[in-house]
Scaffold this active site. Structure first.
Site, PDB file in Angstrom:
ATOM      1  N   LYS A   1       2.440   5.515  -0.470  1.00 47.87           N
ATOM      2  CA  LYS A   1       3.352   4.423  -0.861  1.00 47.87           C
ATOM      3  C   LYS A   1       3.893   4.757  -2.244  1.00 47.87           C
ATOM      4  CE  LYS A   1       3.227  -0.664  -1.337  1.00 47.87           C
ATOM      5  NZ  LYS A   1       2.346  -1.856  -1.268  1.00 47.87           N
TER       6      LYS A   1
ATOM      7  N   SER B   1      -0.555  -6.850   1.795  1.00 50.40           N
ATOM      8  CA  SER B   1       0.463  -5.814   1.963  1.00 50.40           C
ATOM      9  C   SER B   1       0.012  -4.526   2.623  1.00 50.40           C
ATOM     10  CB  SER B   1       1.090  -5.487   0.607  1.00 50.40           C
ATOM     11  OG  SER B   1       1.863  -6.591   0.171  1.00 50.40           O
TER      12      SER B   1
ATOM     13  N   SER C   1       4.066  -5.411   1.829  1.00 49.06           N
ATOM     14  CA  SER C   1       5.027  -4.565   1.172  1.00 49.06           C
ATOM     15  C   SER C   1       4.875  -3.078   1.512  1.00 49.06           C
ATOM     16  CB  SER C   1       4.937  -4.745  -0.342  1.00 49.06           C
ATOM     17  OG  SER C   1       3.657  -4.391  -0.784  1.00 49.06           O
TER      18      SER C   1
END
Lengths: 490, 105
Positions: free
Chosen positions: A79, A178, A154
């Site tokens: 990420k 997330s 997210s």
């Protein structure tokens, strides 16, 4: 099966036996990313030169007969919130669109030392603030099962990439759900560890009392392998727990007979999509058939978790994002005076959701409002945490849905912050209480006109530092079912 | 009741505008109205915590108990100093350059 569909465990075996080389499989991933990323938007940055160099290094080590681990030569992606030396790290924000870190964070370093190959950096909601991956300055991520739907956020890019076999495994971050929420929407496994189990050094800060990094993988075994690598004390993070890390793969295969699984009644109320409730209840029956006992428990303050979170998280975010001032790095607006430089740089650099949360956070911490909002929220956090402590007197772990419904359509909630925030109603309480939770697939919604079946996920929530038990329980279910074997057709 | 609601909404808008300045942000009037509207909605929602009696409760800042972490006071080199300065939006040798902050007399 394509080689890009292999798990970490399967690929590692093939690499060690020299049936495949890391360079070969890395090239296959790079080709697949080139073909599919324009449609899915999972990657912000692909680093082919870095990846191939790491792959060749891994191959050399294996050829020499060096001692290698389960991640040596395995292509992963991170990420874009993780600090990676020499590789652009944007947090999906314009304010960091040119930020190339001069150092590696601990996660990046531990994976490098384990010999993993970095394919690139994955898309996300800006600064991890979002539940749909629609708040990125670098484009929206699509759900690989149904491209008109969100992947969740997210860590949407991470979930999409693992589900679509654009990497073998990934790391995400979970502050209010997330990791688990996009894992559920994309039909993969994701773990949010106990607060402090994994360092936060090298992870751009959003909400410091809530943030945790964790693995996102195709299988429970892969999740355990990755957690083995990233967990453990880090002197660079003062909230990192200085406690031994067990071998998490050692918990896989242990029986669940006699374990007590709690079903919290507040997570199965009217308003939860009936297909989601049905899938999780069916999962509970699988556990009963394996000899586990089901217990009904209550978490009475569940409905206050989202408002509590949306005071505490923005408050902490407003403090953490104060550093983005255009002075030392990142976007700077050319202005004649310093205050204008701050204001313009920040306003130009931050997207709408981040801006909203900075405003909310600054407000709830400001003089005259601190007691009524922030202090009150911290007290309600005590109630939420105590709910879990009381539930764990009756059971070994909790079983619950991750999300109240399957993935919604792109654009459906983007203008309604409350509706968007309520997506995380079942994930947020876990972060407030600092507990570990493992999300794994447990079914699909029915096919409908307009979209194909969408994944449904369940979560196992445990006592602090019970990641091993969660892997044990999750693995037992996984071995009885085939959800983890399904792949989207792309 | 409607008048009172309007007064509350107006007060809230004024306070949010001051908050925007505190947060070192700056908007056009229409952008500001947009954020006032959104922020007001969220603040109204989170005010549901007022339903709970919290006077006697201890606040939780961290879910798991944390203790002060210390290390020995040893100087450690910063090998990335050069790389850090190279990222500066504006620099003057080893200094980050910013607009003047002190008025000339």
């Amino acid at each position: 099966m394509e080689v890009t569909d292999l798990t970490v465990a399967q690929l590692s075996e093939k690499l060690v036996k020299r049936e495949l080389s890391s360079e070969e499989i890395t090239r296959q991933f790079l080709n697949r990313i080139e073909r599919l990323n324009p449609k899915l938007g999972a990657y912000i940055t692909v680093c082919p030169d870095v990846a191939l160099e790491m792959a060749k290094t891994a191959d050399l080590r294996m050829a020499k007969g060096d001692r290698v681990g389960p991640l040596t030569g395995v292509p992963i992606a991170l990420k874009d919130i993780f600090i990676t030396k020499g590789v652009l790290t944007t947090c999906a924000s314009n304010i960091l669109k040119n930020y190339v870190p001069p150092f590696d964070g601990t996660h990046s370093l531990r994976l490098k030392n384990a010999g993993a190959v970095l394919l690139g950096k994955l898309n996300m909601d800006e600064f991890a603030m979002g539940s749909s991956n629609e708040f990125s300055a670098f484009g929206t991520v699509k759900n690989p099962w149904a491209v008109g739907h969100v992947p969740g956020g997210s860590s949407g890019g991470s979930a999409c990439a693992v589900a679509a076999s654009l990497c073998i495994a990934s790391l995400g971050t979970d502050t209010g759900g997330s990791i688990r929420y996009p894992a559920s929407h994309c039909g993969i496994v994701g773990m949010k560890p106990t607060y402090g189990r994994v360092t936060r050094y090298g992870m751009v800060a959003f909400a410091s009392s809530l943030d945790q990094a964790g693995p996102m993988t195709k299988t429970v075994r892969d999740c355990a392998i990755l957690l083995n690598t990233i967990a453990g004390f880090d002197p660079n993070d003062s909230t990192s727990l200085n406690l031994p890390v067990p071998n998490y793969t050692g918990f896989l295969g242990k029986k669940v007979c006699g374990l007590k699984l709690g079903l919290p009644k507040e997570y199965f109320v009217e308003g939860v999509n009936p297909e989601v409730s049905k899938a999780v209840i069916e999962a509970s029956k699988v556990y009963e058939s394996l000899g586990a006992k089901l217990v009904h428990v209550t978490l009475p303050h569940t409905r206050y978790a989202v408002p509590t979170y949306y005071i505490i998280a923005p408050a902490e975010a407003s403090a953490n994002l104060a550093r983005y001032d255009g002075i030392r790095y990142g976007h700077r607006s050319k202005q004649k005076d310093l205050v204008s430089l701050y204001r313009k740089s920040r306003t130009e650099g931050f997207g709408p959701e981040v801006t909203l949360r900075i405003i909310l956070g600054t407000f709830v911490l400001s003089s005259g409002y601190y007691d009524a909002y922030y202090l009150r929220a911290q007290k309600v956090r005590t109630l939420i945490k105590n709910d879990f402590l009381q539930a764990f007197e009756k059971c070994d772990a909790l079983l619950a849905p991750v999300a109240p419904e399957p993935a919604f359509k792109l654009g459906e909630r983007i203008d309604d912050p409350i509706k968007m925030y309520l997506s995380d109603i079942f994930t947020i309480p876990v972060n407030l209480a600092g507990l570990p939770a493992l999300a794994l697939p447990c079914g699909f919604s029915g096919e409908r006109r307009g979209h194909p079946p969408l994944p449904i996920g369940m979560q196992l929530i445990g006592r602090p530092l019970s990641e091993g038990t969660l892997f044990q329980i999750g693995y037992a279910y996984e071995q009885e079912t085939k959800w983890h074997l399904k792949r989207p057709s792309l | 009741m409607k008048g009172r609601e309007n007064r509350e909404a107006k007060v809230s808008a004024e306070v949010i505008k001051k908050t925007v300045a505190l947060a070192r942000l700056e908007f056009s009037p229409s952008e500001l109205d947009h954020y006032v509207e959104k922020a007001s909605r969220v603040l109204e929602y989170v005010a549901t915590l007022g339903e709970l009696a919290t006077e006697t409760l201890e606040p939780t800042s961290h879910a798991l108990e944390i203790v002060n972490a210390f290390r020995s006071d040893e100087v450690r080199p910063t090998p990335q100093a050069k790389a850090i300065l190279e990222m500066a939006p504006a620099r003057d040798k080893d200094l980050f350059e910013v607009p003047r902050v002190i008025e000339e007399t």
